[in-house]
Design a protein around this motif. Structure first.
Motif, PDB file in Angstrom:
ATOM      1  N   ARG A 238       0.770  -1.162  -0.099  1.00  0.00           N
ATOM      2  CA  ARG A 238      -0.047  -0.096  -0.146  1.00  0.00           C
ATOM      3  C   ARG A 238       1.064   1.321   0.003  1.00  0.00           C
ATOM      4  O   ARG A 238       0.662   2.345  -0.583  1.00  0.00           O
ATOM      5  N   GLN A 239       2.100   1.505   0.825  1.00  0.00           N
ATOM      6  CA  GLN A 239       2.955   2.375   0.759  1.00  0.00           C
ATOM      7  C   GLN A 239       3.288   2.753  -0.699  1.00  0.00           C
ATOM      8  O   GLN A 239       3.790   3.709  -1.124  1.00  0.00           O
ATOM      9  N   ALA A 240       3.702   1.542  -1.547  1.00  0.00           N
ATOM     10  CA  ALA A 240       3.949   1.731  -2.923  1.00  0.00           C
ATOM     11  C   ALA A 240       2.869   1.900  -3.848  1.00  0.00           C
ATOM     12  O   ALA A 240       2.868   1.950  -5.078  1.00  0.00           O
ATOM     13  N   ASP A 241       1.664   2.141  -3.168  1.00  0.00           N
ATOM     14  CA  ASP A 241       0.322   2.380  -4.042  1.00  0.00           C
ATOM     15  C   ASP A 241      -0.033   1.137  -4.999  1.00  0.00           C
ATOM     16  O   ASP A 241      -0.813   1.731  -6.050  1.00  0.00           O
ATOM     17  N   VAL A 242       0.144   0.003  -4.473  1.00  0.00           N
ATOM     18  CA  VAL A 242      -0.346  -1.383  -5.390  1.00  0.00           C
ATOM     19  C   VAL A 242      -1.859  -1.268  -5.211  1.00  0.00           C
ATOM     20  O   VAL A 242      -2.434  -1.199  -4.234  1.00  0.00           O
ATOM     21  N   ASP A 243      -2.447  -1.200  -6.367  1.00  0.00           N
ATOM     22  CA  ASP A 243      -4.053  -1.423  -6.556  1.00  0.00           C
ATOM     23  C   ASP A 243      -4.739  -2.729  -6.034  1.00  0.00           C
ATOM     24  O   ASP A 243      -5.549  -2.776  -5.526  1.00  0.00           O
ATOM     25  N   PHE A 244      -4.057  -3.924  -6.681  1.00  0.00           N
ATOM     26  CA  PHE A 244      -4.611  -5.204  -6.639  1.00  0.00           C
ATOM     27  C   PHE A 244      -3.828  -6.185  -5.933  1.00  0.00           C
ATOM     28  O   PHE A 244      -2.665  -6.248  -6.306  1.00  0.00           O
ATOM     29  N   LEU A 245      -4.369  -6.818  -5.026  1.00  0.00           N
ATOM     30  CA  LEU A 245      -3.640  -7.913  -4.359  1.00  0.00           C
ATOM     31  C   LEU A 245      -3.987  -9.208  -4.395  1.00  0.00           C
ATOM     32  O   LEU A 245      -5.318  -9.514  -4.306  1.00  0.00           O
ATOM     33  N   THR A 246      -3.286 -10.151  -4.757  1.00  0.00           N
ATOM     34  CA  THR A 246      -3.607 -11.669  -5.028  1.00  0.00           C
ATOM     35  C   THR A 246      -2.842 -12.563  -3.764  1.00  0.00           C
ATOM     36  O   THR A 246      -1.704 -12.297  -3.845  1.00  0.00           O
ATOM     37  N   ALA A 274     -10.413  -9.453   3.950  1.00  0.00           N
ATOM     38  CA  ALA A 274     -10.758  -8.628   4.795  1.00  0.00           C
ATOM     39  C   ALA A 274     -10.077  -7.700   5.287  1.00  0.00           C
ATOM     40  O   ALA A 274      -9.834  -6.550   5.228  1.00  0.00           O
ATOM     41  N   THR A 275      -8.604  -8.076   5.794  1.00  0.00           N
ATOM     42  CA  THR A 275      -7.616  -7.172   6.384  1.00  0.00           C
ATOM     43  C   THR A 275      -7.011  -6.350   5.238  1.00  0.00           C
ATOM     44  O   THR A 275      -6.843  -5.078   5.327  1.00  0.00           O
ATOM     45  N   ALA A 276      -6.713  -6.911   4.206  1.00  0.00           N
ATOM     46  CA  ALA A 276      -6.279  -6.099   2.764  1.00  0.00           C
ATOM     47  C   ALA A 276      -7.160  -5.140   2.293  1.00  0.00           C
ATOM     48  O   ALA A 276      -6.800  -4.019   2.131  1.00  0.00           O
ATOM     49  N   ARG A 277      -8.600  -5.446   2.386  1.00  0.00           N
ATOM     50  CA  ARG A 277      -9.566  -4.289   1.838  1.00  0.00           C
ATOM     51  C   ARG A 277      -9.577  -2.995   2.916  1.00  0.00           C
ATOM     52  O   ARG A 277      -9.613  -1.914   2.391  1.00  0.00           O
ATOM     53  N   ALA A 278      -9.403  -3.368   4.217  1.00  0.00           N
ATOM     54  CA  ALA A 278      -9.412  -2.554   5.330  1.00  0.00           C
ATOM     55  C   ALA A 278      -8.044  -1.780   5.071  1.00  0.00           C
ATOM     56  O   ALA A 278      -8.327  -0.713   5.376  1.00  0.00           O
ATOM     57  N   LYS A 279      -7.297  -2.196   4.690  1.00  0.00           N
ATOM     58  CA  LYS A 279      -5.685  -1.423   4.382  1.00  0.00           C
ATOM     59  C   LYS A 279      -5.891  -0.492   3.007  1.00  0.00           C
ATOM     60  O   LYS A 279      -5.082   0.127   2.907  1.00  0.00           O
ATOM     61  N   GLY A 280      -6.892  -0.712   2.404  1.00  0.00           N
ATOM     62  CA  GLY A 280      -7.261   0.335   1.180  1.00  0.00           C
ATOM     63  C   GLY A 280      -6.845  -0.413  -0.204  1.00  0.00           C
ATOM     64  O   GLY A 280      -6.954   0.406  -1.093  1.00  0.00           O
ATOM     65  N   PHE A 281      -6.654  -1.540  -0.367  1.00  0.00           N
ATOM     66  CA  PHE A 281      -6.617  -2.128  -1.724  1.00  0.00           C
ATOM     67  C   PHE A 281      -7.732  -1.981  -2.333  1.00  0.00           C
ATOM     68  O   PHE A 281      -8.934  -2.125  -2.150  1.00  0.00           O
ATOM     69  N   SER A 282      -7.615  -1.422  -3.941  1.00  0.00           N
ATOM     70  CA  SER A 282      -8.844  -1.132  -4.431  1.00  0.00           C
ATOM     71  C   SER A 282      -9.452  -2.673  -5.047  1.00  0.00           C
ATOM     72  O   SER A 282     -10.771  -2.844  -5.310  1.00  0.00           O
ATOM     73  N   VAL A 284      -9.040  -7.248  -4.288  1.00  0.00           N
ATOM     74  CA  VAL A 284      -8.442  -8.155  -3.624  1.00  0.00           C
ATOM     75  C   VAL A 284      -8.983  -9.530  -4.061  1.00  0.00           C
ATOM     76  O   VAL A 284      -9.998  -9.544  -4.437  1.00  0.00           O
ATOM     77  N   ALA A 285      -8.101 -10.651  -4.381  1.00  0.00           N
ATOM     78  CA  ALA A 285      -8.504 -11.757  -4.938  1.00  0.00           C
ATOM     79  C   ALA A 285      -7.801 -12.718  -3.911  1.00  0.00           C
ATOM     80  O   ALA A 285      -6.481 -12.694  -3.971  1.00  0.00           O
TER      81      ALA A 285
END
Length: 323
Positions: A238-246, A274-282, A284-285
């Motif tokens: 998130r610090q690197a502003d990554v949009d999508f986490l798998t 749920a944690t990843a969405r709370a951290k701000g990823f646009s 998550v898969a």
């Protein structure tokens, strides 16, 4: 309200006497086959292309190829790295095939792809790490099927000049994906040829050069990482502003590869999501069978929608401040 299990609860851990662990029920898939699967297989063979679906022994190959979805692997089938999890061959690669960009464009056209994922082996032997071939493939696909959206999954280009990345960014793929793969502590054994912060910085550089390109990265779970380490990687992304986490389960392809330390349960993957969405990823898969390009086209559509909603929310907030 029901309690969401922590991601390290209810997991099936490996025992030291096993070479390859028996998969739990939630990881069992049907063997590939059928007319549609064979048609995709035949087209890939006819054009002489490699796919990460085959080379990485992806468990989703039957489903994806039946739906006419495949992740094309460019720059040959031999990698210059030897990651402990990867089933791709290691050695001295062949020369870059000048016909490869046209063949990838043929696949996009003949399969009528709305979204194509293009990845590659590591090519540390090339001055630009293979960046120019990515550009040629992007340009060839755009020329042949201009409506096809393009997602690339690149190596880290470690030790290569900045202009290697600049070339790719200027070609403007719709999604730039580079997987961190695992937590920093495990890099010396899992990704010995890579460096965690080099990979993280690559994603950050893409956003610095062109913020309109979506960035994406992923982790394999079950390699011995702990929950807080995964959360820290999320924060770094998130610090690197990554949009999508798998997030997906690591599966040991052969006895000579690093073993599975645990099979992470579906509920645990949901908790991580749920944690990843709370951290701000646009976007998550997160599931045991999630892979970088699994449902990539549908996910890209959702990713664009999520960005648009975020921009509208920001605009509305700024408008309220000015009133």
């Amino acid at each position: 309200m029901s309690k969401i299990p922590a991601p390290d609860e209810k997991t099936s851990r490996s025992d030291s006497g096993s070479s390859i662990l028996r998969k739990p029920d939630w990881l069992r898939v049907r063997s590939p086959g059928g007319a549609a699967f064979n048609e995709t297989h035949g087209l890939i063979r006819k054009l002489g292309l490699a796919t990460v679906c085959e080379e990485a022994a992806c468990p989703n190959i039957g489903e994806c190829w039946t739906k006419k979805q495949a992740t094309v692997m460019i720059l040959g089938e031999v990698c210059t790295r030897a990651c402990a999890f990867c089933n791709v061959k290691t050695g001295h690669p062949d020369k870059v095939n000048p016909l490869e960009p046209g063949h990838v464009a043929d696949v996009a056209a003949e399969m009528n792809l709305e979204h194509i994922v293009i990845t590659s082996v590591d090519r540390d032997d090339l001055e630009d790490g293979g960046a120019s071939q990515f550009v040629k493939v992007i340009e060839a696909v755009r020329a042949r099927t201009p409506k096809t959206t393009i997602e690339i999954l690149t190596p880290d280009f470690r030790g290569k000049p900045d202009h290697a990345l600049d070339m790719i960014v200027k070609a403007r793929p719709d999604v730039f994906n580079h997987n961190l793969e695992t937590v920093p502590r495990l890099y010396p054994t899992i990704r010995p040829g890579a460096r965690y912060f080099t990979s993280l910085r690559l994603l950050e550089k893409v956003r610095e050069r062109d913020a309109s390109i979506f960035t994406k990265s992923g982790l394999m779970l079950g390699l011995g990482e702990d929950r807080l380490e995964v959360h820290q990687v999320m924060d770094d992304m998130r610090q690197a502003d990554v949009d999508f986490l798998t997030l997906g389960q690591y599966l040991q392809p052969t006895p000579r590869h690093v073993r599975v330390e645990e099979f992470v349960t579906p509920d645990s993957f949901k908790a991580y999501a749920a944690t990843a969405r709370a951290k701000g990823f646009s976007m998550v898969a997160s599931s045991p069978l999630t892979r970088s390009s699994y449902y990539a086209g549908a996910d890209f559509a959702r990713l664009k929608e999520a960005r648009q909603k975020k921009l509208e929310k920001i605009a509305a907030k700024n408008s309220g401040k000015g009133a």
